[in-house]
Design an enzyme around this catalytic site. Structure first.
Site, short mmCIF file in Angstrom:
data_model
loop_
_atom_site.label_atom_id
_atom_site.label_comp_id
_atom_site.label_asym_id
_atom_site.label_seq_id
_atom_site.Cartn_x
_atom_site.Cartn_y
_atom_site.Cartn_z
N CYS A 65 0.76 -1.11 -0.01
CA CYS A 65 0.07 -0.01 0.04
C CYS A 65 0.87 1.45 -0.02
CB CYS A 65 -0.83 0.07 1.18
SG CYS A 65 -2.13 1.34 0.93
N THR A 122 -26.36 3.76 9.79
CA THR A 122 -27.39 3.59 8.64
C THR A 122 -28.01 4.77 8.48
OG1 THR A 122 -29.39 2.26 7.96
CG2 THR A 122 -29.26 2.71 10.26
N TYR A 123 -28.55 5.08 7.31
CA TYR A 123 -29.37 6.32 7.01
C TYR A 123 -30.69 5.73 6.60
CZ TYR A 123 -24.74 8.00 7.16
OH TYR A 123 -23.30 8.35 7.46
N THR A 145 -31.28 -2.00 6.98
CA THR A 145 -30.24 -2.67 6.23
C THR A 145 -29.36 -3.20 7.15
OG1 THR A 145 -28.74 -0.85 6.59
CG2 THR A 145 -29.86 -0.73 4.64
N GLU A 149 -22.84 4.49 -0.05
CA GLU A 149 -23.11 3.07 0.60
C GLU A 149 -21.99 2.14 0.46
OE1 GLU A 149 -28.12 3.59 0.31
OE2 GLU A 149 -26.89 2.60 -1.28
#
Length: 461
Positions: free
Chosen positions: A117, A354-355, A366, A432
């Protein structure tokens, strides 16, 4: 607080309707209720019948980063999690602790090198110099102090096969020149930067940074999957939302699952995960690394916890024997108290965030999808949650997504540097997809941390 009893990994319970958190420091007993019927009773296409058509898939990153985007920029749409992430990162790298800052930065470099990386290596190389680190250490690991050289084997195992890390590795370091508190901090840094490497590669930050260590494309031959997987892949969020709703309806009446049902569904998933293509571990390409001078042995990589056709020599780690909230949290609180609450809150925030949206759908719970991603990641590291029906994973994660999750978690450096994977998570918003990568980061971090801390706990018993 006394050291933990025999130590295993990660049971995180969360009721979909409650706010108890995955990775949280509280643990509620499962209620005594009738056994849940198998998910096979739901009207999903069969997940046992495989489609025989095969194709080569160029497994790439998600293409979420633009030129100049860094880790913080990618997390701006999730400000609550970004705050937790930033607090932990600052604490382990610049806060109180037994290791001097230039040691911490060098350990971070060692960790990022395991997955080539470059974005993180160059970032930490600069920070190492700013902290007064000797330039000759950057020439190669053999120029660093013996204390850091001795950490190489721990770095190697935790990055690729953490289930092998045991009391003997800990004992060797502690009988040399490491203290328990120093090793605890080092394990936290290694695990954080291994997991962060997955996030950086998976989001496409490595590609957009211009620091890319070019890898040949990772071509995987795979079947198109079961009819259930094909339907989910083609139908995207519409099919996913409907399946989550159907599973939730069953769970609303039957909340318990037998230990035998968990064991059988987990063993089946382990075998399926082993059959998802992985890089050829004997191939010469896998052994190439531009950072072998800082982290030797590039040929040591992940191997399937459950090898095809073989019985694993390492027993599955069951959450009833150990969990983050009952064992990991308490051990970190005792040995590295500065980060215990921060880590705990970071796990909870990532898992519960979560939204209530899924693509163009709104007012969507979800939880089941997030739980499936988390538990699939832990399955790759031999961790079994005793309260979970693993057949849900095949209903909620289509084959291409499982292939991506395995690659980005276990072989992030092998993601194609040339292009993104447009077929992953069809219909999901970019924010998301970033959240899924946050779950990858935190799920891998927790699994790796607990394997390392388990060995420390055994030593202290």
């Amino acid at each position: 607080m006394s050291p933990p009893s025999p130590w295993v990994i990660c049971a995180i319970h969360e009721d979909a309707a409650a706010s108890s958190a995955k990775g949280g420091a509280t643990h509620a007993a499962a209620p005594l209720v009738p056994r849940r019927p198998p998910l096979a009773a739901l009207a999903f296409p069969s997940s046992n019948v495989m489609v025989t058509a095969t194709s080569s898939v160029n497994m790439g990153h998600l293409g979420l980063a633009c030129e100049g985007d860094g880790v913080d920029q990618m997390l701006e749409e999730h400000p609550t999690y970004l705050e937790c992430f930033s607090r932990l990162h600052h604490e382990i790298m610049a806060g109180d602790g037994p290791l001097p800052e230039h040691y911490r930065r060098y350990i971070a470099i060692m960790a990022a090198c395991r997955h080539n990386c470059s974005y993180l290596v160059e970032e930490q190389r600069q920070a190492f110099r700013e902290a007064g680190g000797p330039e000759e250490w950057l020439v190669g690991l053999e120029y660093a102090p013996k204390k850091l050289q001795e950490l190489h084997h721990t770095n190697l195992i935790l990055a690729h096969q953490p289930w092998l890390y045991d009391i003997h590795h800990v004992e060797k370091l502690l009988k040399s020149c490491w203290s328990v508190s120093e090793l605890t901090q080092a394990i936290c840094i290694l695990a954080q930067f291994h997991a962060l490497s997955s996030y950086v590669h998976g989001c496409g930050i490595e590609v957009s940074s211009g620091e890319l260590a070019v890898q040949p494309p990772f071509l995987q031959a795979c079947s198109s999957g079961s009819p259930s997987s094909v339907e989910l892949s083609e139908g995207g969020v519409d099919v996913l939302v409907e399946r989550m709703r159907s599973i939730s309806l069953v769970q609303s009446d039957f909340n318990a699952i037998s230990e035998e049902q968990t064991r059988v569904s987990f063993e089946k998933l382990k075998k399926q995960a082993a059959n998802i293509s992985s890089p050829n571990v004997d191939g010469a390409e896998v052994c190439k690394s531009r950072y072998s001078h800082l982290s030797p042995n590039p040929e040591f990589i992940y191997v399937d916890f459950h090898k095809r056709g073989e019985k694993s020599p390492v027993p599955t780690i069951k959450s009833q024997d150990c969990s983050w909230e009952e064992h990991g949290f308490s051990l970190v609180s005792e040995l590295y108290s500065e980060v215990a609450d921060i880590l705990d809150n970071k796990f909870k925030t990532a898992y519960n965030m979560t939204y209530y949206t899924c693509g163009h759908k709104t007012h969507v719970d979800t939880f089941l999808f997030r739980q499936a991603v988390w538990n699939y990641l832990h399955c790759l590291y031999g961790i079994r949650h005793d309260d979970y029906d693993y057949s849900q994973i095949n209903q909620l994660l289509e084959r291409n997504l499982k292939m991506f999750l395995k690659t980005v978690t276990c072989f992030p450096e092998r993601l194609s540097s040339l292009e993104a994977s447009p077929f992953i998570m069809k219909g999901f918003l970019n924010s998301e997809k970033v959240h899924v990568m946050v779950l990858v980061l935190e799920g891998r971090l927790q699994a790796e941390l607990l394997h390392g801390l388990r060995a420390l706990g055994h030593y202290l018993m």
